[in-house]
Design a protein around this motif. Sequence first.
Motif, PDB file in Angstrom:
ATOM      1  N   ALA A 126      16.468 -13.737 -28.891  1.00  0.00           N
ATOM      2  CA  ALA A 126      17.075 -13.122 -27.819  1.00  0.00           C
ATOM      3  C   ALA A 126      16.905 -13.627 -26.808  1.00  0.00           C
ATOM      4  CB  ALA A 126      17.165 -11.769 -27.578  1.00  0.00           C
ATOM      5  N   THR A 128      14.375 -13.754 -22.703  1.00  0.00           N
ATOM      6  CA  THR A 128      14.166 -12.914 -21.950  1.00  0.00           C
ATOM      7  C   THR A 128      14.753 -11.749 -21.597  1.00  0.00           C
ATOM      8  OG1 THR A 128      12.288 -14.901 -21.833  1.00  0.00           O
ATOM      9  CG2 THR A 128      11.880 -12.668 -20.436  1.00  0.00           C
ATOM     10  N   ASP A 129      14.409 -10.748 -21.324  1.00  0.00           N
ATOM     11  CA  ASP A 129      14.838  -9.595 -20.311  1.00  0.00           C
ATOM     12  C   ASP A 129      15.382 -10.472 -19.458  1.00  0.00           C
ATOM     13  OD1 ASP A 129      14.988  -7.698 -18.956  1.00  0.00           O
ATOM     14  OD2 ASP A 129      15.450  -6.443 -20.710  1.00  0.00           O
ATOM     15  N   PRO A 130      16.227 -10.575 -18.637  1.00  0.00           N
ATOM     16  CA  PRO A 130      16.819 -11.080 -17.284  1.00  0.00           C
ATOM     17  C   PRO A 130      16.513 -10.325 -16.577  1.00  0.00           C
ATOM     18  CG  PRO A 130      19.119 -10.789 -18.976  1.00  0.00           C
ATOM     19  CD  PRO A 130      17.654  -9.766 -19.306  1.00  0.00           C
ATOM     20  N   ALA A 131      15.936  -8.363 -16.640  1.00  0.00           N
ATOM     21  CA  ALA A 131      15.506  -7.738 -15.509  1.00  0.00           C
ATOM     22  C   ALA A 131      13.986  -8.193 -15.455  1.00  0.00           C
ATOM     23  CB  ALA A 131      15.983  -6.627 -15.875  1.00  0.00           C
ATOM     24  N   VAL A 132      13.351  -8.385 -16.672  1.00  0.00           N
ATOM     25  CA  VAL A 132      12.042  -9.117 -16.335  1.00  0.00           C
ATOM     26  C   VAL A 132      11.343 -10.130 -16.198  1.00  0.00           C
ATOM     27  CG1 VAL A 132       9.786  -9.221 -18.030  1.00  0.00           C
ATOM     28  CG2 VAL A 132      11.363  -7.238 -18.389  1.00  0.00           C
ATOM     29  N   GLU A 163      13.681 -21.885 -22.834  1.00  0.00           N
ATOM     30  CA  GLU A 163      13.535 -20.063 -24.030  1.00  0.00           C
ATOM     31  C   GLU A 163      13.275 -20.958 -25.474  1.00  0.00           C
ATOM     32  OE1 GLU A 163      13.573 -17.114 -23.529  1.00  0.00           O
ATOM     33  OE2 GLU A 163      14.491 -16.511 -21.586  1.00  0.00           O
ATOM     34  N   GLU A 179       7.522  -9.378 -23.148  1.00  0.00           N
ATOM     35  CA  GLU A 179       8.358  -9.889 -21.860  1.00  0.00           C
ATOM     36  C   GLU A 179       8.754 -10.301 -21.014  1.00  0.00           C
ATOM     37  OE1 GLU A 179      12.157 -10.117 -22.763  1.00  0.00           O
ATOM     38  OE2 GLU A 179      11.169  -9.512 -24.804  1.00  0.00           O
ATOM     39  N   ASP A 180       7.219 -10.329 -19.689  1.00  0.00           N
ATOM     40  CA  ASP A 180       6.577  -9.654 -18.869  1.00  0.00           C
ATOM     41  C   ASP A 180       5.519 -11.517 -18.968  1.00  0.00           C
ATOM     42  OD1 ASP A 180       4.672  -8.760 -20.809  1.00  0.00           O
ATOM     43  OD2 ASP A 180       4.437  -7.533 -18.073  1.00  0.00           O
TER      44      ASP A 180
END
Length: 519
Positions: A126, A128-132, A163, A179-180
């Motif tokens: 997956a 990286t988390d878009p919000a993070v 990525e 994630e960060d």
Amino acid sequence: MTTGLQAAARRLALGVRTGGGRTGPAVVWLRVEAGATRITHPVGVEVDLDPDFFDAKSALVELLPVPRRGRPLIVELVVRECGRFELAFSAKLESESRVVLDEEFRLPGHPLPGMPLPEAAKHTAAPTDPAVLAEISALFHEFVERYEQIKGRPPALRPGYSEQEIAAAEAELGARLPEDLRALYRMTRDDAAETGLLGKFSPYPLDHVVEYHQPGSLGWNDGPFDDAVVFESDPPDTIKRLSRNDWWITFATDFAMNNLAVDLDPAERGRPGQVFEYGRDIHGPPDYYAESVADVLAGVVEALRDGDYEDDESDYLQTYAGFGGVGLDELVYHDFGNRDLAEIVDRAEETQLIHINDAVDLDLAALAPLRNLRELRINRAKLVTPTSSGLHALESLAIEAERIDVEALAGQPTLWDLKLAGAAERLDIAVLRTLPALTRLDLSAVELADITPIAELPQLRVLILNAAQWAALRRADLRPPNLAAVERTATCSLRETADWCEWLTGTPIQLGTTSGTTS
């Protein structure tokens, strides 16, 4: 006929000065490990080495067998006043006085590699988390803007990873990064110029992160003879009380032997992705640093907003974000004399390590309120009554005293490391049978009324005795059943050590030898 090894040994012996008022032979030990050589000699014996000795040492080592990984090469050189020398060597011994019988053994809190990966840290494909990613991107670009406003030039930060590159590094690690941290690596590859992006720390490039993690190399004092108590980090129950963890991932450095790691396997009150510091300036357990990489970056940016920084002519922009803990709570009392142990209790509620020197009369029952005391060292006391059953966290106890009330040790449930020394009278150690966790024992500096209880301690794994005590066990044909590592104090030859090891293991230990004369 002179062999190459004999000639090299003779050259080494010529570098050892004999005579000069010395009684007996000169003895030098070499320990060759990981390409480095440590030179020692018996305690109390002075040995003078000429400069030529060190060149000769290098030439000799090249002729000796290369030890297998994790095992040193031990060399003993004896030079007599008449000029006669004897050289012995082995790659099957731990040292000239120690033997490791079980290389897989670790003391409590010192796990071997192969720990299970937490479910939340399993590697996935997956992105990286878009919000993070948005949060870290905003903080990163604000840092860049404020840096340029202050310095008049942009920070020397290289463009980040794709990525696919991050995923490839994670595949080698065997785990997914927080994630960060993934998001930070999308912004920049590293901070080799030390701009101050993470305060005093700079992210490593990902290839370094992978290299430094293999194979789970982050660990402290993992040997059977090390000071091995693992202390609790502050705040409690955030970082697991372990010497190492497969899922502590080093990702940043201050270029002064201190590092930051992300914790993928936290303790009960911890958070996956929390950050801790370890290294040269951290004494004791890992120092909890921040809740996350995002918190570190946010703290730096906030400091820049508040003007809480110093600017100099270098690339570094020093901020004063308040990270890091208080470190190990340790107390040392010198010349304790007749003082009351209540004084310690009043000061030491959170203390984990205490040293008490030169006390007169100590009954350790007074320390029972110290619920966090894990290690206690008492040096040069007159009388010690180690009533320690109320010390529910105590793991390691070292007592050097003229009189030791050994019976007061009875039943201590958590004590796994015990050292007794200095007693003027012979000690009856039958009470040691009542210590269910006793794992390491050092009785080398006391006399014993009866040696046999040592062979009746099934949990005992590390045993340190003097030569006379080991001889008494051998005469009685008593070998403790589950030993993993042993030490014999006092000066012994390498041949004596090999013979002792053969008795303990039942396996012959071959020594390489050569001899000759310097004349």
